[in-house]
Design a protein around this motif. Structure first.
Motif, short mmCIF file in Angstrom:
data_model
loop_
_atom_site.label_atom_id
_atom_site.label_comp_id
_atom_site.label_asym_id
_atom_site.label_seq_id
_atom_site.Cartn_x
_atom_site.Cartn_y
_atom_site.Cartn_z
N ILE A 155 0.88 -1.17 0.00
CA ILE A 155 0.00 0.00 0.00
C ILE A 155 0.91 1.22 0.00
O ILE A 155 2.08 1.12 0.40
CB ILE A 155 -0.94 0.01 1.23
N ASP A 156 0.41 2.35 -0.46
CA ASP A 156 1.22 3.57 -0.47
C ASP A 156 0.43 4.70 0.17
O ASP A 156 -0.42 5.32 -0.48
CB ASP A 156 1.63 3.93 -1.90
N LEU A 157 0.71 4.98 1.43
CA LEU A 157 0.04 6.06 2.14
C LEU A 157 0.66 7.42 1.81
O LEU A 157 0.17 8.44 2.29
CB LEU A 157 0.12 5.82 3.65
N SER A 158 1.70 7.42 0.99
CA SER A 158 2.40 8.67 0.67
C SER A 158 2.08 9.18 -0.74
O SER A 158 2.79 10.04 -1.26
CB SER A 158 3.92 8.48 0.81
N ILE A 189 15.70 -1.61 3.30
CA ILE A 189 15.76 -1.81 4.75
C ILE A 189 14.85 -2.94 5.22
O ILE A 189 15.11 -3.60 6.22
CB ILE A 189 15.43 -0.49 5.48
N GLY A 190 13.74 -3.16 4.51
CA GLY A 190 12.82 -4.23 4.88
C GLY A 190 11.66 -3.79 5.75
O GLY A 190 11.01 -4.63 6.39
N ILE A 191 11.37 -2.49 5.78
CA ILE A 191 10.23 -1.99 6.53
C ILE A 191 8.95 -2.33 5.77
O ILE A 191 8.92 -2.29 4.54
CB ILE A 191 10.34 -0.47 6.75
N SER A 192 7.89 -2.64 6.49
CA SER A 192 6.62 -2.98 5.83
C SER A 192 6.11 -1.78 5.04
O SER A 192 6.33 -0.62 5.45
CB SER A 192 5.58 -3.40 6.86
N PRO A 193 5.44 -2.01 3.91
CA PRO A 193 4.93 -0.90 3.10
C PRO A 193 4.06 0.07 3.87
O PRO A 193 4.14 1.30 3.67
CB PRO A 193 4.15 -1.61 1.99
N PHE A 194 3.22 -0.44 4.76
CA PHE A 194 2.33 0.44 5.53
C PHE A 194 3.14 1.41 6.38
O PHE A 194 2.93 2.64 6.33
CB PHE A 194 1.40 -0.40 6.41
#
Length: 332
Positions: free
Chosen positions: A76-79, A126-131
């Motif tokens: 998902i892309d909240l940005s 880095i591996g951070i979740s998309p949210f």
């Protein structure tokens, strides 16, 4: 004989109900269109129908299509609103500096791409979740805009001296068709072809369904995901360029106004897919539904807050019908 007629009638009834459930989104669009045609006398006026397409539909459709790519990849892309804003700021800044409009347009697209690259680094590198990654980008982007505009002051373009090419982006016509509508049609067609007809689109769908299996098949999943977020930023930037040219002003964080409806339209659109997957036709119809509802409720004079309630209930209704249908299929 009677039994046969009853049985045949029951079968026909189930078939009709099945089609209604399968195409709940289309039925909802027809229903709200008919309802507002009766409830609001000016709803069917040509000027109002054009307003729905140009003012309500165009920008949201572009942002929702950008969101569709991100959701197709299982994220998902909240940005997306941040990409809209960065594109708008870069576009206005270069026009104010007297740079050619084509260069300013490229700078705007680069601003959106920059947001996508930052997201790609967070998610893939880095591996951070998309949210969480895109939520962080949203907050960082909002703060950067506040810093660049002395606390969030709008950046206006003077009425006199604005290049004609700048005005054309938001107010021009091509063979009598508003230019923003031409742009969104191109974005819709190109995105539909990319997602449904290209290898990249098929891989993206596979990643969204089961990334681990796709990775074991030898597909460079990280690279595809990274490209997707950059592409999402670029597509959202197009909306920023049109928005800025239409209102001739950059307002910090204004792009976030599209975020929730873009998410809603994308997930409403999944009801059009037998597999419940994001798809461009479904997203476009989802945007059309939300656009008709927003315009129709405004014409009926309903309080703004009740408009939001009505929109939310409609989204719940369409999604509930689809989910219940899919659940029934799995049981059957």
């Amino acid at each position: 004989m009677t039994f046969g007629l009853v049985s045949g009638g029951a079968f026909s009834g189930r078939l009709i109900v099945g089609h209604v459930v399968r195409y709940a989104l289309v039925v909802a669009i027809i229903g709200v269109f008919a309802a507002f045609s009766v409830a609001a006398p000016t709803f069917l006026a040509p000027a109002n129908l054009q307003s729905i397409l140009v003012n309500n539909f165009t920008l949201l459709a572009i942002v929702a299509i950008a969101m569709t790519f991100a959701v197709s990849a299982g994220g998902i892309d909240l940005s997306v609103g941040t990409a809209v804003d960065f594109a708008s700021f870069a576009f206005v800044s270069l026009v104010l500096a007297g740079q050619p409009v084509p260069l300013a347009l490229l700078a705007g697209l680069a601003g959106g791409a920059l947001v996508g690259v930052f997201n790609a680094i967070l998610i893939v590198g880095i591996g951070i979740s998309p949210f969480l990654a895109t939520l962080g980008t949203l907050f960082i982007g909002r703060s950067i805009q506040q810093l660049l505009t002395n606390g969030g002051n709008p950046v206006y373009l003077p009425p006199a001296g604005v290049p004609e090419a700048f005005r054309f982006v938001g107010h021009g016509t091509v063979f009598g068709i508003p230019f923003p509508l031409v742009v969104v049609l191109v974005v819709i067609v190109a995105s539909a072809v990319i997602l449904s007809k290209t290898r990249y689109g098929r891989v993206l769908t596979a990643i969204g369904i089961q990334a681990s299996v796709t990775r074991y098949s030898g597909v460079a999943v990280p690279a595809h995901v990274a490209v997707t977020y950059v592409l999402t930023g670029i597509i959202a930037a197009i909306a920023g360029l049109i928005l800025t040219s239409t209102v001739t002003v950059y307002i910090p964080s204004s792009g976030n106004a599209f975020l929730l409806n873009a998410i809603g339209a994308t997930f409403i659109g999944t009801t059009l897919s037998p597999l419940g997957r994001p798809n461009i036709p479904g997203t476009v119809l989802g945007v059309l539904l939300l656009s008709i509802v927003a315009n129709g409720l405004l014409l009926t004079g309903l309080n703004f807050y009740w408009q939001q309630v009505g929109t939310g209930l409609l989204i719940f209704g369409v999604l509930s019908i689809s989910f219940l249908n899919q659940k029934a299929k799995r049981r059957g």
